[in-house]
Every structure is written in structure tokens, then in C-alpha cells.
Design an enzyme around this catalytic site. Structure first.
Site: not given
Length: 472
Positions: A165, A379
Site C-alpha cells: 500500500e 486484503e
């Protein structure tokens, strides 16, 4: 129990996993020679919550991997804590840390739970953070050295991710200010950090491929589709601007190895509006270009979509870190203002529940980024205030099941339409410590009583197992 109706079965060979991150699960932050991260002193000074004990995964990983196996998971996402291996980010390796990860990986592999391993998940060594973090290009060299050590030391790992991320780091640190060093709307630092992290990723991918290792490598972006709240030209342009900042700049750099003129036109408009700039050095783009065709797979994190309207006022935000519904706000000067969509439900933390966004993203990746081959959803999950009565009865988290069911259905629809998506990792395997929310925001299949560290089963774990059984 009765299974919800959208997803009846998983494809044969599907990767069906659970995700973790070292700092959010391990605890034991001062054990066995581990060095400090950028979070340790910061959280202590804040005084709101501590990363110890987290889920005590450092000691309880055999139990958690056992639960993963029992409830049908065939993969687990973990990250290596850089400062367990190199307490200062560089120098001599800490053998206690090295030994720990060998034991963790062996336990998972022996259980038939394949480890997917990230090198960096928000836990920069404190020494490197103090020296400029990703804004200091020297720290990219240290990251490459650390990666090379891990590739050589852990041949048992066949599935690697470089950085988790990139945008969350860049915005958490420099835009919304809920990560150290708490800058707000420092647009220069944010865009520069994105570029430098992409460079670090690319250098590590190029290194990995040059080593001719028996494995795969990629990176993880969290993607946030941005939709105009109504289809006016002004709102559409605001959506294009914010999409470029959150998604397109990073996707171009990863899979095209260039920032297209259209992308840079949008980025430059944001930079100009905020008196910001981006420095790209000679040779950077050649490194990105070389890596752009060498990613073996792509880890896509998805939680929510954003709805935006045109806006020309000052930047400002309020972060909902407590689960007080309706308390968040975000306005970005020169970009737009995030607004609620009355037709889209939200979580207690004001995150939009919009599985259509995940479907749209998967189709977009296939359409716009042909170098992006296999995709894993690395995720996806729902923060929820699980109710626990202190007994051993199964905890009812039906809203989480409904959330995951909707999103897995979106994944399988895109897959049926030709998108090469091969797996799904729920965030998270067990309840964990949250960077900006502490312990009240729960995501796990398994409930953790953080006082006793006892694990309890949730309905979502039973549902996960039912779907896993459809692959047999």
C-alpha cells in the site's frame, strides 16, 4: 449454519487466505534484539494505545496457523518486520529475528498454508525514518540490500511482495496525517514518496529477476475507485484528479513504467494548485520501465470506493478513528471534496460498502494494464465491533459474512469474464492492532481477547470453512 446465497462455491485451486502484518500482530516489539520502527516512540508519546501485545503472533503463530488450517485456509499473508532482521535498517543481521521467520515459514508450509510474504508493511526502521524515510533516496539502497538478504536467506518463500500500500504510506504520513510524521496536505512529500517507493519496488523486482530465483514477486496497491457523485463535467474532472492521485500515478509507474501524458496532466494540475513539485532523476524511468514487465503478479487491496464533488475551498480532513459513524470529512484543495452517497451503506468508520467498485477495478486492470498478469485480492474485509460475552460460544459477525460474500461474488464475476484473479485474502486472519484505531476495530475471522490472548471462533470462520470445502 446456512450459507448466504451469492457465492456457492470457489474455483478449484483458488488461493483462499487470511492476511496479517508484522507490526499489527506480532507484539513483542522489544524482544530478541528487534529495533524500533517509526511507530514505537510515536505511539508511546500519543498514549492512546500500545502495539504490545497486539495479537502476540510472535509467540502464538503456531496456534493461529493451526486455526487457519482447521478453517480451510490454504494461504497466509505475513510481513517480515525489517527491524527484526536489521534493527537499524542496515548493518549486521540479527540472527534471532532470522531464526524466528524461518520457524514461522516452516510452520505454515508444514501445515499446507502457503506463506505470501511482504518485505515492507508500514513499519519503517526508526533510524531510516529519522533520516528522511522514503524522501531520502539513500534509504532505497538500504531497502534493496534488505530485500537481497531476505531472498537469499529464505529460499523456502516462493511468493514475495515488495511494499504494501504505497499510497496509504504517502497519504497517511503527508496528506491526512494519521501516520508519523503527521504532515497535513504536504503534497510535494506525498507525491515524491509515491515515486520513490515505486523506484524502490522496481529496483527490488529487477534484482529478484536477476537472481533467477524459484519464486514470484510483485507489489500491493490498495485501490480506491473514485466516482463523481453526479455526472456533471466539474464532478467528473474532480473524480479524474483524485483517481490520478490515488490510483493512476502508481498503476502507470508499476505496469507501464511511465507516467502517461494524461496522468501527468492531472498530477501537474494538483501540484500546481498546491504549490508542489515532483523530482524525477535521470535513470529513474528506465528502472521503472524495466520492472514494468517483470511483476509476476499483483496484490490488490480493496476496502471501499469514494464519491466526490468539485470543490475549490481549502484542504481539510477529520479522520474517524473511533467508529463514531458520520464523523469523517475530507476536502483536497485543487482536487475535490469526498461526499456520502445516500444509496451506499457504510461501516461505523464511514467506509462505503460498495462491491461494485471491486468488480470495476478488476475489469479496469485487464483493460488498461496488460502487463498486469495474475491478480490476488490481498486484503478485503470489514471493520466491525464484534460483541463478545466472555463465553466460548461462536461470535455472531453476520454483517462481516455478508460483506465478504458480496465482495467475493464481485471477484468471481470478474474472473468469469476473463480477469485472471486467482485468490482472495481476508483482512484479517485474527483480530489485530490497528495503526490509527487501536483495538476497537476488529477484522478477524478469529476473535482475540487482547487481555488473555485467547482465540475464539466467529461465524465468519465457519462460513470461510464451508466455502473452502467446495474446492475439495
Amino acid at each position: 449454519m446456512t450459507m448466504l446465497n451469492r457465492v456457492k462455491a470457489l474455483p478449484k485451486g483458488f488461493v483462499w487466505g487470511g492476511a496479517t502484518a508484522a507490526y499489527q500482530v506480532e507484539g513483542a516489539t522489544t524482544v530478541d534484539g528487534k529495533g524500533k520502527t517509526m511507530w514505537d516512540d510515536y505511539l508511546k508519546a500519543q498514549g492512546r494505545f500500545s502495539p504490545d501485545p497486539a495479537s502476540d503472533f510472535y509467540h502464538k503463530y503456531p496456534e493461529d496457523i493451526g486455526l487457519a488450517k482447521k478453517y480451510g485456509l490454504n494461504a497466509i499473508r505475513v510481513s517480515i518486520a525489517w527491524t527484526r532482521i536489521f534493527p537499524k535498517g542496515y548493518g549486521e543481521p540479527n540472527q534471532a529475528g532470522v531464526a524466528y521467520y524461518h520457524k514461522l515459514f516452516k510452520t505454515a508450509i508444514d501445515a499446507g498454508v502457503t506463506p505470501y510474504v511482504s518485505l515492507h508493511h508500514f513499519d519503517e526502521p526508526k533510524t531510516l525514518f529519522d533520516d528522511g524515510d522514503w524522501l531520502n533516496r539513500k534509504n532505497i539502497d538500504y531497502f534493496v540490500d534488505y530485500a537481497k538478504f531476505c531472498f537469499t536467506e529464505f529460499p523456502e518463500v516462493k511468493n514475495w511482495f515488495t511494499i504494501n500500500e504505497l499510497i496509504s504510506l504517502a497519504t497517511g504520513q503527508y496528506i491526512v496525517g494519521n501516520f508519523p510524521p503527521n504532515h497535513h496536505f504536504d503534497v510535494t512529500s506525498s507525491i515524491q514518496a509515491q515515486h520513490n517507493e515505486l523506484l524502490a519496488h522496481a529496483r527490488v523486482v529487477n534484482l529478484y529477476k536477476s537472481m533467477h530465483l524459484d519464486g514470484r514477486i510483485g507489489l500491493i496497491h490498495v485501490l480506491n475507485p473514485v466516482y463523481p457523485i453526479t455526472d456533471t463535467p466539474e464532478n467528473k474532472h474532480a473524480a479524474a484528479l483524485y483517481d490520478a492521485f490515488l490510483n493512476r500515478f502508481l498503476l502507470d509507474g508499476t505496469f507501464l513504467g511511465e507516467y502517461t501524458p494524461e496522468t501527468m496532466s492531472l498530477i501537474n494540475e494538483i501540484l500546481d494548485a498546491n504549490d508542489a513539485h515532483l523530482d524525477i532523476e535521470d535513470g529513474d524511468m528506465a528502472i521503472l520501465k524495466k520492472a514494468s514487465t517483470q511483476n509476476d503478479y499483483f496484490g490488490m487491496n480493496y476496502y471501499q470506493s469514494q464519491f466526490i464533488q468539485a470543490y475549490d475551498g481549502p484542504s481539510g480532513n477529520h479522520f474517524n478513528g473511533t467508529g463514531k459513524k458520520g464523523s469523517s470529512s475530507f476536502s483536497f484543495h485543487g482536487v475535490g471534496q469526498i461526499v456520502p452517497n445516500p444509496d451506499v451503506p457504510t461501516t461505523d468508520w464511514d467506509w462505503n460498502i460498495y462491491p461494485e467498485g471491486l468488480y470495476d477495478l478488476l475489469k479496469r486492470m485487464k483493460r488498461e494494464y496488460p502487463n498486469c498478469k495474475t491478480i490476488y485480492i490481498t486484503e478485503n474485509g470489514m471493520g466491525y465491533k464484534d460483541e463478545f460475552d466472555g463465553t466460548d460460544k461462536v461470535i455472531d459477525d453476520s454483517p462481516r459474512i455478508d460483506f465478504v460474500d458480496q465482495h467475493v461474488a464481485a471477484v468471481l464475476k470478474a474472473r468469469d469474464e476473463g480477469v485472471d484473479v486467482q485468490g482472495y485474502f481476508i483482512w484479517s486472519l485474527q483480530d489485530q492492532f490497528s495503526w490509527a484505531n487501536g483495538y476497537n476495530k476488529r477484522y478477524g475471522l478469529f476473535y482475540v481477547d487482547f487481555k488473555t490472548q485467547k482465540r475464539y471462533i466467529k461465524k465468519s470462520a465457519e462460513w470461510y470453512k464451508e466455502l473452502a470445502d467446495t474446492m475439495k
